[in-house]
Design an enzyme around this catalytic site. Structure first.
Site, PDB file in Angstrom:
ATOM      1  N   LEU A  70      10.261 -20.589  -5.008  1.00 17.72           N
ATOM      2  CA  LEU A  70       9.349 -19.682  -4.305  1.00 17.72           C
ATOM      3  C   LEU A  70       7.994 -20.026  -5.122  1.00 17.72           C
ATOM      4  O   LEU A  70       7.957 -19.697  -6.316  1.00 17.72           O
ATOM      5  CB  LEU A  70       9.804 -18.201  -4.405  1.00 17.72           C
ATOM      6  CG  LEU A  70       8.949 -17.306  -4.041  1.00 17.72           C
ATOM      7  CD1 LEU A  70       8.719 -17.398  -2.467  1.00 17.72           C
ATOM      8  CD2 LEU A  70       9.602 -15.877  -4.267  1.00 17.72           C
ATOM      9  N   ASP A  79       0.684  -1.257  -0.132  1.00 15.03           N
ATOM     10  CA  ASP A  79      -0.061   0.186   0.155  1.00 15.03           C
ATOM     11  C   ASP A  79       0.933   1.453  -0.060  1.00 15.03           C
ATOM     12  O   ASP A  79       1.869   1.260   0.516  1.00 15.03           O
ATOM     13  CB  ASP A  79      -0.886  -0.023   1.352  1.00 15.03           C
ATOM     14  CG  ASP A  79      -1.972   0.987   1.015  1.00 15.03           C
ATOM     15  OD1 ASP A  79      -2.329   1.345  -0.184  1.00 15.03           O
ATOM     16  OD2 ASP A  79      -2.788   1.210   2.146  1.00 15.03           O
ATOM     17  N   HIS A  87       2.599   3.422  -9.113  1.00 15.39           N
ATOM     18  CA  HIS A  87       2.201   1.887  -9.178  1.00 15.39           C
ATOM     19  C   HIS A  87       3.331   1.366 -10.117  1.00 15.39           C
ATOM     20  O   HIS A  87       3.783   0.394  -9.826  1.00 15.39           O
ATOM     21  CB  HIS A  87       0.926   1.643 -10.159  1.00 15.39           C
ATOM     22  CG  HIS A  87      -0.189   2.106  -9.170  1.00 15.39           C
ATOM     23  ND1 HIS A  87      -0.489   1.622  -8.134  1.00 15.39           N
ATOM     24  CD2 HIS A  87      -1.472   2.824  -9.593  1.00 15.39           C
ATOM     25  CE1 HIS A  87      -1.752   2.323  -7.618  1.00 15.39           C
ATOM     26  NE2 HIS A  87      -2.218   2.924  -8.627  1.00 15.39           N
TER      27      HIS A  87
END
Ligand code: IPE
Ligand code: IPE
Ligand code: MG
Length: 261
Positions: free
Chosen positions: A146, A35, A52
């Site tokens: 991962l 955020d 972004h």
């Protein structure tokens, strides 16, 4: 005594190194609410889309760091079911970045043995994005280092409702008896089914809420909140979060083992 006391200090003034972190068990699953992209851009007089874009850069670094640390599962909140409330221009920018991220990163992710999985309702996303995601999921399916879950058009409540609907359908079809429904079976119907629950949930930009993220799965997660805006999040923040996590006592409702005190 002094050593034990030191071990339990949650904050350290100097930067944590990965070597220090290897002295204690790593969280198996880290989840991040990324955020603050908008605020980061605003502070610089830039359009929100620029925030972004920088956020995507930060994600790149964190994915690499998690792989290097040997954390097996990472979930990132990229777009919530509530984010459709944003201006169309911002939504378009986010979708464009998603496409760009996958197109640019797929080879690197594959090389780093990252397996990609999207969670959330992909049906409402642009067709091009869905195709790229499905292709990335297929191409990386065998990677073992991962497991990267990207929450896209994800909402914890919608995910629970979808799981209930699927389970009800299976009961009606005679595949499941209602008395067989218990926590583990229910969890297997969630989009995170088969993945361990998050040990550590990180949220940046100072907000202290879940915003509909992993509602069922977070029952016993440890939370780590920080003021840093997501584009400014570096691996040192991740190290600090893990260090703090490693120095907390998880009790799961039980009592602390005296020997571990
Ligand atoms: C997080 O940053 C990214 C998404 C929600 C897609 P924000 O866009 O929410 O940034 P702030 O909270 O407005 O600063
Ligand atoms: C949560 O952030 C969703 C993502 C990070 C993708 P928001 O910025 O949408 O959350 P609220 O609106 O502050 O609760
Ligand atoms: Mg926000």
């Amino acid at each position: 005594m002094l050593r034990l006391f030191r071990q339990r200090q949650p904050e350290k003034s100097k930067a944590i190194t990965p070597t220090e972190l290897t002295q204690y068990p790593m969280p198996r699953h880290v989840a991040i609410i990324m955020d603050g992209n908008g605020r980061w851009a605003k502070k610089r007089g830039l359009p929100r889309a620029a925030g972004h874009r920088s956020g995507a850069e930060a994600l790149r670094g964190v994915v690499k760091a998690c792989g290097d640390l040997g954390i097996p599962y990472l979930t990132v909140y990229a777009f919530s079911t509530e984010n459709w409330k944003r201006p169309q221009e911002e939504i378009d920018a986010l979708m464009g970045l998603l496409i760009e991220y996958i197109e640019k990163e797929l080879d690197v992710l594959n090389k780093n043995e990252v397996r990609i999985k999207a969670i959330g309702n992909l049906n409402q996303l642009p067709e091009k994005a869905v195709k790229l995601i499905e292709n990335a999921e297929r191409k990386t399916a065998a990677n073992k280092r991962l497991y990267l879950q990207i929450a896209l058009n994800y909402g914890g409540r919608k995910d629970i409702i979808r799981a209930v609907q699927q389970l009800a359908a299976d009961v009606l079809a005679g595949k499941v008896r209602s008395e067989q429904i218990e926590e583990q079976l229910f969890a297997s119907y969630l989009s995170t089914g088969g993945i361990p629950e998050p040990d550590l949930i990180i949220r940046t930009a100072g907000e202290k809420r879940l915003s509909n993220f992993l509602l069922w799965e977070c029952a016993y997660s440890e939370f780590w909140f920080h003021e840093v805006l997501w584009p400014d999040f570096h691996k040192e923040h991740l190290f600090q979060a893990i260090y703090d996590f490693q120095h907390r006592q998880r009790r799961f409702g039980g009592l602390v083992n005296e020997e571990n005190k």
